[in-house]
Write a protein that holds these residues in place. Structure first.
Motif, PDB file in Angstrom:
ATOM      1  N   HIS A  68       0.832  -1.203   0.000  1.00 31.96           N
ATOM      2  CA  HIS A  68       0.000   0.000   0.000  1.00 31.96           C
ATOM      3  C   HIS A  68       0.872   1.262   0.000  1.00 31.96           C
ATOM      4  O   HIS A  68       0.588   2.210  -0.737  1.00 31.96           O
ATOM      5  N   VAL A  69       1.900   1.273   0.806  1.00 28.32           N
ATOM      6  CA  VAL A  69       2.807   2.425   0.846  1.00 28.32           C
ATOM      7  C   VAL A  69       3.457   2.630  -0.525  1.00 28.32           C
ATOM      8  O   VAL A  69       3.557   3.758  -1.013  1.00 28.32           O
ATOM      9  N   GLU A  70       3.869   1.552  -1.153  1.00 30.06           N
ATOM     10  CA  GLU A  70       4.469   1.651  -2.482  1.00 30.06           C
ATOM     11  C   GLU A  70       3.476   2.236  -3.486  1.00 30.06           C
ATOM     12  O   GLU A  70       3.822   3.114  -4.287  1.00 30.06           O
ATOM     13  N   ARG A  71       2.207   1.782  -3.436  1.00 30.42           N
ATOM     14  CA  ARG A  71       1.175   2.331  -4.330  1.00 30.42           C
ATOM     15  C   ARG A  71       0.982   3.822  -4.076  1.00 30.42           C
ATOM     16  O   ARG A  71       0.874   4.611  -5.025  1.00 30.42           O
ATOM     17  N   LEU A  72       0.942   4.218  -2.808  1.00 31.05           N
ATOM     18  CA  LEU A  72       0.779   5.634  -2.470  1.00 31.05           C
ATOM     19  C   LEU A  72       1.945   6.466  -2.984  1.00 31.05           C
ATOM     20  O   LEU A  72       1.738   7.564  -3.519  1.00 31.05           O
ATOM     21  N   GLN A  73       3.152   5.959  -2.844  1.00 29.69           N
ATOM     22  CA  GLN A  73       4.318   6.690  -3.335  1.00 29.69           C
ATOM     23  C   GLN A  73       4.245   6.881  -4.847  1.00 29.69           C
ATOM     24  O   GLN A  73       4.526   7.969  -5.349  1.00 29.69           O
ATOM     25  N   ARG A  74       3.855   5.838  -5.562  1.00 30.88           N
ATOM     26  CA  ARG A  74       3.728   5.961  -7.019  1.00 30.88           C
ATOM     27  C   ARG A  74       2.659   6.979  -7.383  1.00 30.88           C
ATOM     28  O   ARG A  74       2.828   7.758  -8.308  1.00 30.88           O
ATOM     29  N   GLN A  75       1.548   6.978  -6.649  1.00 27.43           N
ATOM     30  CA  GLN A  75       0.468   7.928  -6.929  1.00 27.43           C
ATOM     31  C   GLN A  75       0.911   9.362  -6.680  1.00 27.43           C
ATOM     32  O   GLN A  75       0.591  10.256  -7.458  1.00 27.43           O
ATOM     33  N   VAL A  76       1.640   9.584  -5.597  1.00 27.08           N
ATOM     34  CA  VAL A  76       2.094  10.941  -5.269  1.00 27.08           C
ATOM     35  C   VAL A  76       3.051  11.438  -6.346  1.00 27.08           C
ATOM     36  O   VAL A  76       2.943  12.565  -6.824  1.00 27.08           O
ATOM     37  N   VAL A  77       3.999  10.598  -6.754  1.00 24.79           N
ATOM     38  CA  VAL A  77       4.966  11.002  -7.767  1.00 24.79           C
ATOM     39  C   VAL A  77       4.283  11.211  -9.111  1.00 24.79           C
ATOM     40  O   VAL A  77       4.592  12.147  -9.834  1.00 24.79           O
ATOM     41  N   ALA A  78       3.319  10.357  -9.445  1.00 23.03           N
ATOM     42  CA  ALA A  78       2.640  10.451 -10.731  1.00 23.03           C
ATOM     43  C   ALA A  78       1.600  11.566 -10.772  1.00 23.03           C
ATOM     44  O   ALA A  78       1.207  12.005 -11.850  1.00 23.03           O
ATOM     45  N   SER A  79       1.163  12.029  -9.613  1.00 22.48           N
ATOM     46  CA  SER A  79       0.113  13.048  -9.581  1.00 22.48           C
ATOM     47  C   SER A  79       0.662  14.398 -10.025  1.00 22.48           C
ATOM     48  O   SER A  79       1.863  14.616 -10.115  1.00 22.48           O
ATOM     49  N   GLU A  80      -0.222  15.306 -10.277  1.00 22.00           N
ATOM     50  CA  GLU A  80       0.155  16.644 -10.699  1.00 22.00           C
ATOM     51  C   GLU A  80       1.077  17.269  -9.664  1.00 22.00           C
ATOM     52  O   GLU A  80       0.816  17.244  -8.478  1.00 22.00           O
ATOM     53  N   GLY A  81       2.168  17.816 -10.121  1.00 22.53           N
ATOM     54  CA  GLY A  81       3.117  18.430  -9.203  1.00 22.53           C
ATOM     55  C   GLY A  81       4.266  17.511  -8.861  1.00 22.53           C
ATOM     56  O   GLY A  81       5.240  17.941  -8.275  1.00 22.53           O
ATOM     57  N   GLY A  82       4.185  16.236  -9.219  1.00 20.58           N
ATOM     58  CA  GLY A  82       5.267  15.295  -8.990  1.00 20.58           C
ATOM     59  C   GLY A  82       5.705  15.229  -7.545  1.00 20.58           C
ATOM     60  O   GLY A  82       4.886  15.315  -6.636  1.00 20.58           O
ATOM     61  N   PRO A  83       7.015  15.089  -7.318  1.00 21.31           N
ATOM     62  CA  PRO A  83       7.510  14.881  -5.961  1.00 21.31           C
ATOM     63  C   PRO A  83       7.410  16.119  -5.069  1.00 21.31           C
ATOM     64  O   PRO A  83       7.599  16.031  -3.868  1.00 21.31           O
ATOM     65  N   ASN A  84       7.099  17.298  -5.636  1.00 22.69           N
ATOM     66  CA  ASN A  84       6.980  18.506  -4.820  1.00 22.69           C
ATOM     67  C   ASN A  84       5.585  18.702  -4.242  1.00 22.69           C
ATOM     68  O   ASN A  84       5.331  19.673  -3.546  1.00 22.69           O
ATOM     69  N   ARG A  85       4.685  17.821  -4.540  1.00 23.42           N
ATOM     70  CA  ARG A  85       3.321  17.922  -4.031  1.00 23.42           C
ATOM     71  C   ARG A  85       3.259  17.333  -2.622  1.00 23.42           C
ATOM     72  O   ARG A  85       3.908  16.347  -2.321  1.00 23.42           O
ATOM     73  N   LEU A  86       2.454  17.942  -1.746  1.00 15.50           N
ATOM     74  CA  LEU A  86       2.298  17.442  -0.382  1.00 15.50           C
ATOM     75  C   LEU A  86       1.110  16.500  -0.290  1.00 15.50           C
ATOM     76  O   LEU A  86       0.083  16.729  -0.940  1.00 15.50           O
ATOM     77  N   THR A  87       1.243  15.473   0.526  1.00 10.03           N
ATOM     78  CA  THR A  87       0.105  14.617   0.822  1.00 10.03           C
ATOM     79  C   THR A  87      -0.795  15.375   1.796  1.00 10.03           C
ATOM     80  O   THR A  87      -0.388  16.384   2.393  1.00 10.03           O
ATOM     81  N   ALA A  88      -2.001  14.879   1.990  1.00  9.52           N
ATOM     82  CA  ALA A  88      -2.929  15.532   2.923  1.00  9.52           C
ATOM     83  C   ALA A  88      -2.338  15.557   4.330  1.00  9.52           C
ATOM     84  O   ALA A  88      -2.432  16.571   5.041  1.00  9.52           O
ATOM     85  N   ARG A  89      -1.704  14.476   4.737  1.00  8.69           N
ATOM     86  CA  ARG A  89      -1.120  14.424   6.082  1.00  8.69           C
ATOM     87  C   ARG A  89       0.032  15.419   6.210  1.00  8.69           C
ATOM     88  O   ARG A  89       0.158  16.109   7.207  1.00  8.69           O
ATOM     89  N   GLU A  90       0.876  15.512   5.177  1.00 10.44           N
ATOM     90  CA  GLU A  90       1.985  16.463   5.219  1.00 10.44           C
ATOM     91  C   GLU A  90       1.462  17.896   5.302  1.00 10.44           C
ATOM     92  O   GLU A  90       1.986  18.710   6.064  1.00 10.44           O
ATOM     93  N   ALA A  91       0.416  18.192   4.528  1.00 10.85           N
ATOM     94  CA  ALA A  91      -0.163  19.538   4.566  1.00 10.85           C
ATOM     95  C   ALA A  91      -0.739  19.834   5.949  1.00 10.85           C
ATOM     96  O   ALA A  91      -0.563  20.946   6.470  1.00 10.85           O
ATOM     97  N   ASP A  92      -1.410  18.858   6.552  1.00 11.33           N
ATOM     98  CA  ASP A  92      -1.957  19.044   7.904  1.00 11.33           C
ATOM     99  C   ASP A  92      -0.848  19.338   8.902  1.00 11.33           C
ATOM    100  O   ASP A  92      -0.977  20.234   9.748  1.00 11.33           O
ATOM    101  N   VAL A  93       0.248  18.593   8.818  1.00 13.96           N
ATOM    102  CA  VAL A  93       1.372  18.796   9.742  1.00 13.96           C
ATOM    103  C   VAL A  93       1.945  20.201   9.554  1.00 13.96           C
ATOM    104  O   VAL A  93       2.164  20.930  10.528  1.00 13.96           O
ATOM    105  N   LEU A  94       2.170  20.616   8.310  1.00 18.38           N
ATOM    106  CA  LEU A  94       2.732  21.946   8.068  1.00 18.38           C
ATOM    107  C   LEU A  94       1.785  23.067   8.492  1.00 18.38           C
ATOM    108  O   LEU A  94       2.224  24.089   9.011  1.00 18.38           O
TER     109      LEU A  94
END
Length: 191
Positions: free
Chosen positions: A113-139
């Motif tokens: 599941h973590v691997e799938r999430l990582q692929r989705q984040v990298v493939a999503s708009e913004g690539g590796p510079n995009r924040l996940t919902a949890r990262e945005a909440d923390v920031l």
């Protein structure tokens, strides 16, 4: 379960609390036949109120329950057939120190599941510079001036998880510290 509670009560490194004191617990020990919706709902409420990690004894753990378990702050899943007093004691002590215990099949599912999430984040708009919902909440909470313990309490995560999230953000985005991370996220419109 009564015998297990009696055993834990004899151990000097463990203090067994009554149900009226559950809010003061460092670790919750829960035994159920299976992790169904009703049990998951109770665990989510407890995680929001108490925030203690959970050691779950379940008749037959299923791979499909791993995400629900993690969401409910379950850090140890013990199949009832393999439970011994010593295994539960080690699991409770591990949970209290920030560790966890999962059957290998559940760990494998979690890693997939973590691997799938990582692929989705990298493939999503913004690539590796995009924040996940949890990262945005923390920031966002960092920007509000909360420290690690306060953020962990608000989001019902462990302090270790919050530190790992922040480390992941700073490493991936090549940021130096909290103010730099918050300023970067604000400038980029991420939070």
């Amino acid at each position: 379960m009564t015998g297990l509670i009696a055993y834990l009560g004899t151990r000097p490194e463990v203090q067994v609390l009554g149900s009226a004191q559950h809010a003061q617990a460092d670790v919750a020990l829960v035994a159920v036949p299976r992790l169904g919706e009703e049990v998951a709902a109770r665990l989510r409420r407890a995680a929001a109120q108490v925030g203690a990690p959970v050691v779950l004894v379940v008749d037959e753990p299923r791979e499909s329950d791993v995400l629900t378990a993690v969401e409910c702050r379950v850090v140890a899943v013990l199949p009832r057939a393999t439970v011994t007093d010593e295994l539960v004691l080690r699991s409770v002590l591990s949970a209290a120190s920030g560790g966890g215990v999962m059957p290998p099949t559940m760990v494998a599912e979690l890693l997939r599941h973590v691997e799938r999430l990582q692929r989705q984040v990298v493939a999503s708009e913004g690539g590796p510079n995009r924040l996940t919902a949890r990262e945005a909440d923390v920031l966002r909470l960092m920007a509000d001036g909360l420290d690690t313990a306060e953020i962990a309490g608000r989001l019902s995560y462990s302090e270790r998880t919050i530190k790992n999230v922040f480390y992941g953000i700073t490493t991936r985005l090549n940021l130096r510290n909290r103010p730099h991370a918050v300023a970067y996220a604000l400038r980029k419109g991420m939070i």
